[in-house]
Design a protein around this motif. Sequence first.
Motif, PDB file in Angstrom:
ATOM      1  N   ILE A  29       0.861  -1.187   0.000  1.00 27.34           N
ATOM      2  CA  ILE A  29       0.000   0.000   0.000  1.00 27.34           C
ATOM      3  C   ILE A  29       0.897   1.236   0.000  1.00 27.34           C
ATOM      4  CG2 ILE A  29      -1.754   1.290   1.268  1.00 27.34           C
ATOM      5  CD1 ILE A  29      -2.699  -1.390   2.453  1.00 27.34           C
ATOM      6  N   ILE A  30       0.800   2.003  -1.064  1.00 27.65           N
ATOM      7  CA  ILE A  30       1.665   3.165  -1.247  1.00 27.65           C
ATOM      8  C   ILE A  30       0.836   4.441  -1.060  1.00 27.65           C
ATOM      9  CG2 ILE A  30       3.242   4.359  -2.829  1.00 27.65           C
ATOM     10  CD1 ILE A  30       4.114   1.478  -2.024  1.00 27.65           C
ATOM     11  N   PRO A  31       1.113   5.216  -0.006  1.00 27.36           N
ATOM     12  CA  PRO A  31       0.390   6.476   0.186  1.00 27.36           C
ATOM     13  C   PRO A  31       0.633   7.423  -0.993  1.00 27.36           C
ATOM     14  CG  PRO A  31       1.551   5.854   2.185  1.00 27.36           C
ATOM     15  CD  PRO A  31       2.046   4.944   1.095  1.00 27.36           C
ATOM     16  N   ARG A  32      -0.430   8.123  -1.369  1.00 27.57           N
ATOM     17  CA  ARG A  32      -0.361   9.098  -2.458  1.00 27.57           C
ATOM     18  C   ARG A  32      -0.416  10.495  -1.845  1.00 27.57           C
ATOM     19  NH1 ARG A  32      -3.842   5.217  -3.301  1.00 27.57           N
ATOM     20  NH2 ARG A  32      -5.668   6.521  -2.906  1.00 27.57           N
ATOM     21  N   ALA A  33       0.671  11.248  -1.995  1.00 27.24           N
ATOM     22  CA  ALA A  33       0.765  12.608  -1.457  1.00 27.24           C
ATOM     23  C   ALA A  33       0.280  13.577  -2.520  1.00 27.24           C
ATOM     24  CB  ALA A  33       2.205  12.911  -1.049  1.00 27.24           C
ATOM     25  N   CYS A  34      -0.957  14.014  -2.378  1.00 20.83           N
ATOM     26  CA  CYS A  34      -1.546  14.949  -3.332  1.00 20.83           C
ATOM     27  C   CYS A  34      -0.729  16.244  -3.324  1.00 20.83           C
ATOM     28  CB  CYS A  34      -2.997  15.227  -2.948  1.00 20.83           C
ATOM     29  SG  CYS A  34      -3.806  16.438  -4.006  1.00 20.83           S
ATOM     30  N   ASP A  35      -0.486  16.790  -4.511  1.00 19.85           N
ATOM     31  CA  ASP A  35       0.341  17.986  -4.589  1.00 19.85           C
ATOM     32  C   ASP A  35      -0.464  19.283  -4.648  1.00 19.85           C
ATOM     33  OD1 ASP A  35      -0.611  17.928  -7.190  1.00 19.85           O
ATOM     34  OD2 ASP A  35       1.370  17.804  -8.130  1.00 19.85           O
ATOM     35  N   CYS A  36      -1.783  19.209  -4.387  1.00 14.36           N
ATOM     36  CA  CYS A  36      -2.541  20.464  -4.351  1.00 14.36           C
ATOM     37  C   CYS A  36      -2.168  21.230  -3.081  1.00 14.36           C
ATOM     38  CB  CYS A  36      -4.049  20.210  -4.423  1.00 14.36           C
ATOM     39  SG  CYS A  36      -4.837  19.757  -2.868  1.00 14.36           S
ATOM     40  N   SER A  37      -2.385  22.529  -3.090  1.00 16.72           N
ATOM     41  CA  SER A  37      -1.958  23.348  -1.960  1.00 16.72           C
ATOM     42  C   SER A  37      -2.696  22.974  -0.673  1.00 16.72           C
ATOM     43  CB  SER A  37      -2.138  24.827  -2.275  1.00 16.72           C
ATOM     44  OG  SER A  37      -3.503  25.123  -2.522  1.00 16.72           O
ATOM     45  N   PHE A  38      -3.955  22.579  -0.740  1.00 15.09           N
ATOM     46  CA  PHE A  38      -4.707  22.202   0.464  1.00 15.09           C
ATOM     47  C   PHE A  38      -4.081  20.971   1.119  1.00 15.09           C
ATOM     48  CE2 PHE A  38      -8.044  19.892   2.689  1.00 15.09           C
ATOM     49  CZ  PHE A  38      -8.520  20.879   3.543  1.00 15.09           C
ATOM     50  N   CYS A  39      -3.870  19.921   0.344  1.00 12.46           N
ATOM     51  CA  CYS A  39      -3.297  18.681   0.898  1.00 12.46           C
ATOM     52  C   CYS A  39      -1.861  18.897   1.364  1.00 12.46           C
ATOM     53  CB  CYS A  39      -3.388  17.553  -0.116  1.00 12.46           C
ATOM     54  SG  CYS A  39      -5.092  17.004  -0.411  1.00 12.46           S
ATOM     55  N   GLN A  40      -1.093  19.687   0.621  1.00 12.50           N
ATOM     56  CA  GLN A  40       0.274  19.966   1.053  1.00 12.50           C
ATOM     57  C   GLN A  40       0.288  20.685   2.389  1.00 12.50           C
ATOM     58  OE1 GLN A  40       2.383  22.027  -2.059  1.00 12.50           O
ATOM     59  NE2 GLN A  40       2.950  20.118  -3.057  1.00 12.50           N
ATOM     60  N   LYS A  41      -0.590  21.657   2.576  1.00 11.09           N
ATOM     61  CA  LYS A  41      -0.630  22.402   3.838  1.00 11.09           C
ATOM     62  C   LYS A  41      -1.068  21.522   5.001  1.00 11.09           C
ATOM     63  CE  LYS A  41      -1.207  26.921   1.760  1.00 11.09           C
ATOM     64  NZ  LYS A  41      -0.097  27.691   2.236  1.00 11.09           N
ATOM     65  N   HIS A  42      -1.785  20.420   4.704  1.00  7.15           N
ATOM     66  CA  HIS A  42      -2.208  19.484   5.755  1.00  7.15           C
ATOM     67  C   HIS A  42      -1.268  18.279   5.851  1.00  7.15           C
ATOM     68  CE1 HIS A  42      -5.951  21.785   5.691  1.00  7.15           C
ATOM     69  NE2 HIS A  42      -6.115  21.318   6.906  1.00  7.15           N
ATOM     70  N   GLY A  43      -0.268  18.196   4.985  1.00  4.12           N
ATOM     71  CA  GLY A  43       0.662  17.079   5.017  1.00  4.12           C
ATOM     72  C   GLY A  43      -0.004  15.753   4.696  1.00  4.12           C
ATOM     73  N   ALA A  44      -1.031  15.775   3.864  1.00  5.11           N
ATOM     74  CA  ALA A  44      -1.826  14.571   3.596  1.00  5.11           C
ATOM     75  C   ALA A  44      -1.167  13.634   2.592  1.00  5.11           C
ATOM     76  CB  ALA A  44      -3.202  14.966   3.091  1.00  5.11           C
ATOM     77  N   ALA A  45      -1.301  12.347   2.866  1.00  2.00           N
ATOM     78  CA  ALA A  45      -0.920  11.273   1.948  1.00  2.00           C
ATOM     79  C   ALA A  45      -1.987  10.200   2.120  1.00  2.00           C
ATOM     80  CB  ALA A  45       0.465  10.729   2.274  1.00  2.00           C
ATOM     81  N   TYR A  46      -2.663   9.866   1.045  1.00  2.00           N
ATOM     82  CA  TYR A  46      -3.865   9.026   1.126  1.00  2.00           C
ATOM     83  C   TYR A  46      -3.596   7.565   0.772  1.00  2.00           C
ATOM     84  CZ  TYR A  46      -6.001  13.611   1.202  1.00  2.00           C
ATOM     85  OH  TYR A  46      -6.329  14.903   1.528  1.00  2.00           O
ATOM     86  N   VAL A  47      -4.288   6.684   1.493  1.00  3.46           N
ATOM     87  CA  VAL A  47      -4.265   5.258   1.182  1.00  3.46           C
ATOM     88  C   VAL A  47      -5.699   4.786   1.005  1.00  3.46           C
ATOM     89  CG1 VAL A  47      -2.072   4.753   2.314  1.00  3.46           C
ATOM     90  CG2 VAL A  47      -4.179   4.583   3.625  1.00  3.46           C
ATOM     91  N   SER A  48      -5.840   3.753   0.180  1.00  3.49           N
ATOM     92  CA  SER A  48      -7.156   3.185  -0.084  1.00  3.49           C
ATOM     93  C   SER A  48      -6.974   1.791  -0.681  1.00  3.49           C
ATOM     94  CB  SER A  48      -7.944   4.082  -1.046  1.00  3.49           C
ATOM     95  OG  SER A  48      -7.230   4.265  -2.260  1.00  3.49           O
ATOM     96  N   ASP A  49      -8.081   1.089  -0.794  1.00  2.00           N
ATOM     97  CA  ASP A  49      -8.120  -0.238  -1.402  1.00  2.00           C
ATOM     98  C   ASP A  49      -9.542  -0.426  -1.914  1.00  2.00           C
ATOM     99  OD1 ASP A  49      -8.305  -2.934  -2.028  1.00  2.00           O
ATOM    100  OD2 ASP A  49      -7.742  -3.644  -0.045  1.00  2.00           O
ATOM    101  N   PRO A  50      -9.748  -0.562  -3.231  1.00  2.00           N
ATOM    102  CA  PRO A  50     -11.104  -0.697  -3.749  1.00  2.00           C
ATOM    103  C   PRO A  50     -11.834  -1.945  -3.239  1.00  2.00           C
ATOM    104  CG  PRO A  50      -9.487  -0.988  -5.493  1.00  2.00           C
ATOM    105  CD  PRO A  50      -8.736  -0.560  -4.276  1.00  2.00           C
ATOM    106  N   ALA A  51     -11.104  -2.885  -2.647  1.00  2.00           N
ATOM    107  CA  ALA A  51     -11.733  -4.050  -2.027  1.00  2.00           C
ATOM    108  C   ALA A  51     -11.741  -3.932  -0.506  1.00  2.00           C
ATOM    109  CB  ALA A  51     -10.995  -5.324  -2.450  1.00  2.00           C
ATOM    110  N   GLY A  52     -11.350  -2.764  -0.004  1.00  6.55           N
ATOM    111  CA  GLY A  52     -11.243  -2.558   1.433  1.00  6.55           C
ATOM    112  C   GLY A  52     -12.486  -1.919   2.025  1.00  6.55           C
ATOM    113  N   GLN A  53     -12.341  -1.513   3.275  1.00  7.00           N
ATOM    114  CA  GLN A  53     -13.422  -0.858   4.014  1.00  7.00           C
ATOM    115  C   GLN A  53     -12.872   0.363   4.734  1.00  7.00           C
ATOM    116  OE1 GLN A  53     -14.644  -4.079   6.540  1.00  7.00           O
ATOM    117  NE2 GLN A  53     -16.054  -4.896   5.019  1.00  7.00           N
TER     118      GLN A  53
END
Length: 149
Positions: A32-56
């Motif tokens: 599972i590889i976190p995706r660090a969105c490069d938009c200014s909002f996500c950068q200012k929050h230090g966000a990196a997202y994980v997901s799984d289309p078969a997950g919950q």
Amino acid sequence: MSTLSNAFTFRGGCHCGQLRVAFSSALDPASIIPRACDCSFCQKHGAAYVSDPAGQLSVIMQNPDALRRYRQGSNTAEFLLCDRCGVLVAVVFEHDARIYGAVNARSLEGPTGFGCAVPASPQLLAPGEKVVRWSQLWVPDVELVTSGT
């Protein structure tokens, strides 16, 4: 929500505890590889997202007022933040009567074993392209639950 067999469940939430998250996936955490969105909002929050289309994914609120929703950019996605401490815990969007979402890996507790974050640039996609991409990558049928405690 049914339980995934052979799943890892990652728990976390905001700083003050008003919002909790539970993300379950049968994937090996190292894959599972976190995706660090490069938009200014996500950068200012230090966000990196994980997901799984078969997950919950569940977002549990102490009360409905605990959740602050924020849209920006194309207004396609809705960011879920704590109304008290401001921590960004997840992002969701609705499509075909389903709620899809990804959790901010940096809001999860303890070592997760996830791979290193990689940059992602959804702002380069048109809104329709975002919906197609996210509906393939994100967890479908996200639960938004009020715990009542």
